[in-house]
Write a protein that holds these residues in place. Structure first.
Motif, short mmCIF file in Angstrom:
data_model
loop_
_atom_site.label_atom_id
_atom_site.label_comp_id
_atom_site.label_asym_id
_atom_site.label_seq_id
_atom_site.Cartn_x
_atom_site.Cartn_y
_atom_site.Cartn_z
N LEU A 1 0.83 -1.21 0.00
CA LEU A 1 0.00 0.00 0.00
C LEU A 1 0.87 1.26 0.00
O LEU A 1 0.53 2.26 -0.64
N THR A 2 2.01 1.22 0.67
CA THR A 2 2.92 2.37 0.68
C THR A 2 3.50 2.61 -0.72
O THR A 2 3.48 3.74 -1.23
N LEU A 3 3.99 1.55 -1.36
CA LEU A 3 4.58 1.70 -2.71
C LEU A 3 3.51 2.16 -3.70
O LEU A 3 3.75 3.06 -4.52
N PHE A 4 2.33 1.53 -3.63
CA PHE A 4 1.25 1.92 -4.55
C PHE A 4 0.81 3.37 -4.31
O PHE A 4 0.53 4.11 -5.25
N ALA A 5 0.75 3.79 -3.04
CA ALA A 5 0.32 5.16 -2.74
C ALA A 5 1.30 6.18 -3.30
O ALA A 5 0.90 7.22 -3.83
N PHE A 6 2.60 5.89 -3.21
CA PHE A 6 3.59 6.81 -3.79
C PHE A 6 3.42 6.90 -5.31
O PHE A 6 3.56 7.96 -5.90
N MET A 7 3.10 5.76 -5.93
CA MET A 7 2.89 5.77 -7.38
C MET A 7 1.67 6.62 -7.74
O MET A 7 1.69 7.38 -8.71
N CYS A 8 0.60 6.48 -6.96
CA CYS A 8 -0.61 7.29 -7.20
C CYS A 8 -0.32 8.78 -6.99
O CYS A 8 -0.85 9.62 -7.71
N MET A 9 0.48 9.06 -5.97
CA MET A 9 0.83 10.45 -5.68
C MET A 9 1.56 11.08 -6.87
O MET A 9 1.27 12.19 -7.28
N ASN A 10 2.50 10.32 -7.44
CA ASN A 10 3.26 10.82 -8.60
C ASN A 10 3.92 9.64 -9.30
O ASN A 10 4.90 9.09 -8.81
N PRO A 11 3.41 9.25 -10.49
CA PRO A 11 3.99 8.08 -11.19
C PRO A 11 5.45 8.28 -11.60
O PRO A 11 6.12 7.31 -11.94
N SER A 12 5.94 9.52 -11.57
CA SER A 12 7.36 9.75 -11.86
C SER A 12 8.22 9.58 -10.61
O SER A 12 9.45 9.63 -10.69
N ALA A 13 7.59 9.39 -9.46
CA ALA A 13 8.35 9.26 -8.20
C ALA A 13 8.74 7.82 -7.94
O ALA A 13 9.71 7.54 -7.25
N ILE A 14 7.94 6.88 -8.48
CA ILE A 14 8.21 5.48 -8.17
C ILE A 14 7.82 4.58 -9.34
O ILE A 14 6.78 4.77 -9.96
N TYR A 15 8.71 3.66 -9.67
CA TYR A 15 8.47 2.65 -10.71
C TYR A 15 8.50 1.29 -10.03
O TYR A 15 9.27 1.07 -9.09
N LEU A 16 7.67 0.37 -10.51
CA LEU A 16 7.57 -0.95 -9.90
C LEU A 16 7.71 -2.04 -10.96
O LEU A 16 7.10 -1.95 -12.02
N SER A 17 8.52 -3.04 -10.66
CA SER A 17 8.75 -4.15 -11.57
C SER A 17 8.21 -5.42 -10.95
O SER A 17 8.30 -5.60 -9.73
N ARG A 18 7.69 -6.31 -11.74
CA ARG A 18 7.15 -7.56 -11.20
C ARG A 18 8.28 -8.51 -10.78
O ARG A 18 9.30 -8.64 -11.46
N GLY A 19 8.09 -9.17 -9.64
CA GLY A 19 9.00 -10.23 -9.22
C GLY A 19 8.29 -11.57 -9.27
O GLY A 19 7.08 -11.63 -9.51
N ASN A 20 9.00 -12.64 -9.03
CA ASN A 20 8.37 -13.97 -9.06
C ASN A 20 7.36 -14.13 -7.91
O ASN A 20 6.48 -14.99 -7.98
N HIS A 21 7.46 -13.30 -6.87
CA HIS A 21 6.49 -13.39 -5.76
C HIS A 21 5.25 -12.55 -5.98
O HIS A 21 4.34 -12.57 -5.14
N GLU A 22 5.19 -11.82 -7.07
CA GLU A 22 3.93 -11.13 -7.40
C GLU A 22 3.10 -12.09 -8.26
O GLU A 22 2.87 -11.87 -9.44
N SER A 23 2.72 -13.20 -7.64
CA SER A 23 1.95 -14.22 -8.35
C SER A 23 1.10 -15.00 -7.36
O SER A 23 1.46 -15.13 -6.19
N LYS A 24 -0.03 -15.51 -7.86
CA LYS A 24 -0.97 -16.23 -7.00
C LYS A 24 -0.33 -17.43 -6.32
O LYS A 24 -0.53 -17.67 -5.14
#
Length: 485
Positions: free
Chosen positions: A271-294
């Motif tokens: 929620l912290t990482l996502f909130a920073f992205m919502c605040m400003n998409p140029s402030a934070i970039y996120l890449s998928r890892g193998n643990h971002e999976s069901k």
């Protein structure tokens, strides 16, 4: 031909090495333990115990492919050695291969019918397989699935008057809100579901609009920070921001996958990482890892944590949003950043990565799988993956990929390192890992890399773990996995 005297001497030396390896294992020096078990095996390769012990050490380093190989060798040497089946079953469980694990635990039970531990683990494994069969039976084909996001109207959710936590006024997520939310999380307060839905849904819209490979431009005189795995270690994430500043337009970050699982503050992290992205998409970039999976979230705690702190709808929503995360980033056409690593074939171009249809659960082979799962190896060429998924690739593979795409450096994460980072392949590949004292037991440092344009030389900063509330890692993990941790 070795004499009886030489064989006895080798066996005696091997036993001494096993004792040293066991001591290293006890103090969580798992790589050192593997080296010592390997030396013991070289002197006496017919001792099933050495192979099974080395399998256990591999499991601790999440090298499940190597663990399965070693445990199978122990079984081959002594088909009645229950520990061999036990170790292999544990490795299969850790990979989510419940049916294979079940066969091994049935064998353990057959060999040790009165062992209560074997009975308990077999029951847990049977439950997991039954659950899996049930989920398969009721699952809806992918083509018929409706987006859970489309069914959520967060604006219709009332905020009770007694709620005293962080609030979003209107649609805009501000820095003041994010700071208040982080403060609340530090005190172990929860965010209201209305605002959690708003953050996750807004992030989904932003991520969906991005390509699978994102180009990042860092202007001359500006800097950019890359962090590796955080794995639910929220208090260490906050420490990164204290050391290096909060994310902003002038202080941008890339978090390179594996935000969740294992650590028991994964909801706070995401929620912290996502909130920073919502605040400003140029402030934070996120890449998928193998643990971002069901499949990983089911086993390693995130799914259980989301159920406990939010609700079932969020479990589905996060799974959907994780499928929108980009797979790789390139800074200034020079630095390639990916969670896992490179490919089983040469000649892969950036345009092919950009063209991957990533809106799905990670497949078990192909470019997307390899981006998320692969690891570097010291020897040249390619080899089987120690994890049992993806592959291992040498410095020649890295060099050719960089030449083919006119790049200077590969930055990846995915592996715990004692110093928080490691430089390999003649300086052309850097691993960065940002979860210090991983799982409260590895004793490693964390690290992040700061690049200054135009030179983009990697400036690596390391840091140690900070205290966190007394909630153990894997607190929300699947029952059977807790039994092994």
């Amino acid at each position: 031909m070795p004499t009886m005297e030489t064989e006895n001497s080798n066996a005696s030396s091997a036993e001494k090495l096993k004792v040293l390896a066991n001591e290293a294992f006890k103090v969580h020096k798992f790589s050192q333990a593997i080296d010592l078990y390997t030396q013991a095996i070289e002197l006496n390769g017919d001792n099933a115990v050495y192979w099974a012990n080395r399998a256990f050490a591999h499991t601790k380093l999440e090298e499940y492919g190597s663990a399965i190989h070693d445990a199978s060798k122990a079984i081959e040497i002594d088909p009645r050695y229950s520990k061999g089946y036990y170790r292999r079953g544990a490795a299969y469980l850790s990979m989510g291969k419940f049916k294979d694990a079940l066969k091994d635990f049935q064998q353990v039970k057959k060999l040790c019918p009165s062992d209560p531990d074997a009975t308990k683990k077999l029951k847990e494994c049977e439950k997991a397989v039954m659950k899996l069969k049930f989920e398969e039976a009721i699952s809806v084909p992918h083509s018929e699935k409706r987006s859970v996001a489309d069914s959520i109207d967060y604006r219709s959710i009332d905020v009770e008057s007694q709620y005293s936590g962080a609030k979003i006024e209107g649609d805009a997520i501000t820095i003041d809100f994010v700071k208040q939310m982080i403060d609340d999380f530090k005190k172990q307060k929860t965010l209201h579901k209305r605002y959690a839905f708003q953050i996750v849904l807004q992030t989904r819209e932003m991520l969906r609009a991005l390509p699978s490979l994102v180009d990042i431009n860092v202007p001359d005189g500006k800097h950019f920070t890359v962090c590796g795995d955080v794995h639910g270690q929220f208090f260490d994430l906050v420490n990164i921001f204290e050391l290096n500043g909060l994310p902003s337009e002038d202080n941008p970050y890339l978090f390179n996958g594996d935000f969740v699982d294992r650590g028991s503050f994964s909801v706070e992290v995401i929620l912290t990482l996502f909130a920073f992205m919502c605040m400003n998409p140029s402030a934070i970039y996120l890449s998928r890892g193998n643990h971002e999976s069901k499949s990983m979230n089911k086993i390693y705690g995130f799914e259980g944590e989301v159920r406990s702190k939010l609700n079932e709808t969020f479990v589905e929503l996060f799974a959907e949003v994780f499928c929108c995360l980009p797979l790789a980033h390139v800074i200034n056409n020079k630095i390639f950043i990916v969670h896992g690593g490179l490919f089983s074939v040469d000649g892969v171009k950036l345009s092919e990565i950009k063209a991957i249809d990533r809106f799905c659960e990670p497949p078990e082979e192909g470019l997307m799988c390899e981006l998320l799962w692969s690891d570097p190896q010291p020897q040249l060429g390619r080899g089987p993956s120690k994890r049992g998924v993806g592959l291992s690739f040498g410095g020649d593979v890295t060099k050719r990929f960089l030449q083919d795409n006119n790049l200077d450096l590969v930055v990846r994460s995915h592996e715990v390192k004692d110093e928080g980072y490691e430089i390999d392949h003649d300086g052309k590949l850097i691993t960065v890992f940002s979860a210090p004292n991983y799982c409260d037991q590895m004793g490693n440092k964390g690290a992040f890399i700061r690049f200054e344009a135009p030179e983009l030389k990697p400036n690596i900063a390391t840091f140690t773990a900070v205290p966190h509330p007394d909630v153990k890692p894997m607190a929300y993990a699947n029952n059977f996995l807790q039994m092994f941790s």
